[in-house]
Design a protein around this motif. Sequence first.
Motif, PDB file in Angstrom:
ATOM      1  N   TYR A  87      27.127   9.050  -1.476  1.00  0.00           N
ATOM      2  CA  TYR A  87      27.268   8.119  -2.598  1.00  0.00           C
ATOM      3  C   TYR A  87      25.937   7.924  -3.323  1.00  0.00           C
ATOM      4  N   THR A  88      24.839   7.837  -2.577  1.00  0.00           N
ATOM      5  CA  THR A  88      23.518   7.670  -3.193  1.00  0.00           C
ATOM      6  C   THR A  88      23.184   8.851  -4.098  1.00  0.00           C
ATOM      7  N   LYS A  89      23.436  10.053  -3.610  1.00  0.00           N
ATOM      8  CA  LYS A  89      23.137  11.247  -4.391  1.00  0.00           C
ATOM      9  C   LYS A  89      24.092  11.400  -5.577  1.00  0.00           C
ATOM     10  N   ASN A  90      25.295  10.841  -5.432  1.00  0.00           N
ATOM     11  CA  ASN A  90      26.260  10.913  -6.525  1.00  0.00           C
ATOM     12  C   ASN A  90      25.850  10.036  -7.703  1.00  0.00           C
ATOM     13  N   VAL A  91      25.053   8.997  -7.430  1.00  0.00           N
ATOM     14  CA  VAL A  91      24.589   8.107  -8.499  1.00  0.00           C
ATOM     15  C   VAL A  91      23.702   8.863  -9.484  1.00  0.00           C
ATOM     16  N   THR A  92      22.832   9.718  -8.962  1.00  0.00           N
ATOM     17  CA  THR A  92      21.913  10.466  -9.829  1.00  0.00           C
ATOM     18  C   THR A  92      22.456  11.823 -10.252  1.00  0.00           C
ATOM     19  N   ALA A  99      26.177  13.023 -10.808  1.00  0.00           N
ATOM     20  CA  ALA A  99      27.609  12.725 -10.805  1.00  0.00           C
ATOM     21  C   ALA A  99      28.419  13.916 -10.305  1.00  0.00           C
ATOM     22  N   GLY A 100      29.327  13.648  -9.386  1.00  0.00           N
ATOM     23  CA  GLY A 100      30.143  14.707  -8.810  1.00  0.00           C
ATOM     24  C   GLY A 100      29.502  15.380  -7.616  1.00  0.00           C
ATOM     25  N   TYR A 101      28.394  14.816  -7.115  1.00  0.00           N
ATOM     26  CA  TYR A 101      27.653  15.435  -6.017  1.00  0.00           C
ATOM     27  C   TYR A 101      28.550  15.732  -4.824  1.00  0.00           C
ATOM     28  N   TYR A 102      29.360  14.757  -4.414  1.00  0.00           N
ATOM     29  CA  TYR A 102      30.153  14.934  -3.191  1.00  0.00           C
ATOM     30  C   TYR A 102      31.383  15.820  -3.392  1.00  0.00           C
ATOM     31  N   HIS A 103      31.602  16.292  -4.597  1.00  0.00           N
ATOM     32  CA  HIS A 103      32.679  17.262  -4.832  1.00  0.00           C
ATOM     33  C   HIS A 103      32.196  18.699  -4.623  1.00  0.00           C
ATOM     34  N   ILE A 104      30.923  18.857  -4.302  1.00  0.00           N
ATOM     35  CA  ILE A 104      30.335  20.175  -4.062  1.00  0.00           C
ATOM     36  C   ILE A 104      29.803  20.213  -2.629  1.00  0.00           C
ATOM     37  N   ASP A 105      30.066  21.294  -1.923  1.00  0.00           N
ATOM     38  CA  ASP A 105      29.581  21.434  -0.556  1.00  0.00           C
ATOM     39  C   ASP A 105      28.103  21.842  -0.573  1.00  0.00           C
ATOM     40  N   HIS A 106      27.239  20.926  -0.131  1.00  0.00           N
ATOM     41  CA  HIS A 106      25.805  21.192  -0.051  1.00  0.00           C
ATOM     42  C   HIS A 106      25.383  21.529   1.374  1.00  0.00           C
ATOM     43  N   GLY A 107      26.353  21.814   2.225  1.00  0.00           N
ATOM     44  CA  GLY A 107      26.051  22.177   3.605  1.00  0.00           C
ATOM     45  C   GLY A 107      26.606  21.211   4.635  1.00  0.00           C
ATOM     46  N   GLU A 108      26.962  19.982   4.199  1.00  0.00           N
ATOM     47  CA  GLU A 108      27.495  18.978   5.120  1.00  0.00           C
ATOM     48  C   GLU A 108      29.013  18.808   4.996  1.00  0.00           C
ATOM     49  N   GLY A 109      29.585  19.379   3.925  1.00  0.00           N
ATOM     50  CA  GLY A 109      30.993  19.178   3.618  1.00  0.00           C
ATOM     51  C   GLY A 109      31.131  18.670   2.192  1.00  0.00           C
ATOM     52  N   TYR A 110      32.348  18.265   1.807  1.00  0.00           N
ATOM     53  CA  TYR A 110      32.556  17.809   0.431  1.00  0.00           C
ATOM     54  C   TYR A 110      33.946  17.180   0.286  1.00  0.00           C
ATOM     55  N   ASP A 111      34.255  16.750  -0.929  1.00  0.00           N
ATOM     56  CA  ASP A 111      35.550  16.134  -1.235  1.00  0.00           C
ATOM     57  C   ASP A 111      36.288  16.961  -2.290  1.00  0.00           C
ATOM     58  N   PRO A 112      37.119  17.930  -1.849  1.00  0.00           N
ATOM     59  CA  PRO A 112      37.923  18.702  -2.788  1.00  0.00           C
ATOM     60  C   PRO A 112      39.353  18.163  -2.886  1.00  0.00           C
ATOM     61  N   TYR A 113      39.652  17.106  -2.140  1.00  0.00           N
ATOM     62  CA  TYR A 113      41.023  16.628  -1.947  1.00  0.00           C
ATOM     63  C   TYR A 113      41.457  15.767  -3.130  1.00  0.00           C
ATOM     64  N   HIS A 114      42.591  16.089  -3.709  1.00  0.00           N
ATOM     65  CA  HIS A 114      43.130  15.331  -4.840  1.00  0.00           C
ATOM     66  C   HIS A 114      44.207  14.358  -4.352  1.00  0.00           C
ATOM     67  N   VAL A 115      44.037  13.083  -4.706  1.00  0.00           N
ATOM     68  CA  VAL A 115      45.037  12.071  -4.346  1.00  0.00           C
ATOM     69  C   VAL A 115      45.912  11.725  -5.549  1.00  0.00           C
ATOM     70  N   GLY A 116      45.274  11.311  -6.633  1.00  0.00           N
ATOM     71  CA  GLY A 116      46.037  10.936  -7.820  1.00  0.00           C
ATOM     72  C   GLY A 116      47.050   9.846  -7.514  1.00  0.00           C
ATOM     73  N   TYR A 117      48.289  10.043  -7.981  1.00  0.00           N
ATOM     74  CA  TYR A 117      49.344   9.051  -7.735  1.00  0.00           C
ATOM     75  C   TYR A 117      50.095   9.315  -6.433  1.00  0.00           C
ATOM     76  N   SER A 118      49.654  10.317  -5.690  1.00  0.00           N
ATOM     77  CA  SER A 118      50.320  10.638  -4.420  1.00  0.00           C
ATOM     78  C   SER A 118      49.914   9.638  -3.346  1.00  0.00           C
ATOM     79  N   ARG A 119      50.424   9.830  -2.137  1.00  0.00           N
ATOM     80  CA  ARG A 119      50.071   8.966  -1.008  1.00  0.00           C
ATOM     81  C   ARG A 119      48.847   9.490  -0.280  1.00  0.00           C
ATOM     82  N   GLY A 120      48.312  10.652  -0.726  1.00  0.00           N
ATOM     83  CA  GLY A 120      47.171  11.209  -0.012  1.00  0.00           C
ATOM     84  C   GLY A 120      47.579  11.513   1.422  1.00  0.00           C
ATOM     85  N   THR A 121      46.821  10.998   2.384  1.00  0.00           N
ATOM     86  CA  THR A 121      47.171  11.148   3.793  1.00  0.00           C
ATOM     87  C   THR A 121      47.380   9.763   4.402  1.00  0.00           C
TER      88      THR A 121
END
Length: 399
Positions: free
Chosen positions: A185-190, A192-214
């Motif tokens: 989250y800290t890196k995403n502030v400077t 934007a979209g930082y955590y949507h890219i895998d920098h070696g620790e993982g990332y968030d490619p998962y789309h929830v939208g209006y679905s129930r997600g998991t």
Amino acid sequence: MKLNFKNSIFFLGIIGLFSSFEGHQNLDKKIIIENKLGFDRIGEIVSIDLKKSKAFSSLKNYDDVLVKNEKGELLVTQLLDNDLDGTPDELLFQAAVPALSKVIYTVFIDAKEALKRPTAALTTYARFVPERIDDFAWENDKVAFRTYGPEAQRLVDERKEGGTLSSGIDIWLKKVNYSIIDSWYTKNVTAAGYYHIDHGEGYDPYHVGYSRGTGGTGIWEKDSLYTSKNFQKYKVIAKGPLRTVFELEYPAWSKYGVKEVKRISLDLGSNFSKFENKISSVSKIPNYTLGITLHQEKGKVSIDAKKGVFRHWEPMDDSYVGEGIVMDPKTVKKAFDYHSKAVDQSQILIVTEPKNSTLVYYAGFVWLKSGQVNSVEEWDALLEKQAQLVQSPLSVEIH
């Protein structure tokens, strides 16, 4: 009767001596833990109910309580104050119990040993995230989740940029066992979209939208799923080395005036968040439905209502993600994979009938690149194992 000065001093000394005995905490109990299942249970969290056990009734300072295994090794412990009244309700520690066996642990107080109390190498974690509008995120050493708050909803309602309208549960894919929420989250502030890219620790490619997600919730009626909007209030109950607990409150929604308070907990070492959802409504609801998004319907679905196990295995970028829900099969009315042309509405739907206006279930996932599983078969085995853990918790006796 007259007391001279020397007698008075002696008498006061006796009173002080007894007072010091009363203030001294004495505890030395054996905790017998039994595993009735046919596989080893390593690192599973054991909970001691401090209020129900007489052994702890006289304690005034629970911070001095220690736990050791049969080798005499001190364990990492955590105290939980579930009702936030200032007095601990549970004592947590990790146990290792072989298949079909019993293991003895000792709970005790020793001032010198307390100085050797071990520190945790790993932890669980949760927090409200105002720097990303108002997410709420939680994680442990294996998985991370998030969902969305009132400000994100307001932006959508007012047709402004940056908002998210969803009560679905998002998942963050981790390769590492340390905490990543604050860093991402800290890196995403400077950036934007930082955590949507895998920098070696993982990332968030998962789309929830209006679905129930998991593991999101709704009401299934007339071939439509009706859902709440974002959570409006949150409360952190605990966050520590062994367990994180918090509550999310959702305001009234649907024609039934449904209100939900979701108490969510996540244990160290588990791929599954435990949901304890308390439901109230102005009028009787026809059901309470859980969902797992099917995204573009490219994954594989497995539904076993008799065991209370529901699985999705889907390709995601250059890897695979497995999502799942495990619950008591007695609460399941029906379950099916629903296919829709509407955006975000193709989902596994589990239609349930909660008991005493509360539904308990476990929702979680695994990512192939995390190294936690190597195939869909191994994910199925992990779901089956979770179902057995739910049905047969470790037996705990205090002697």
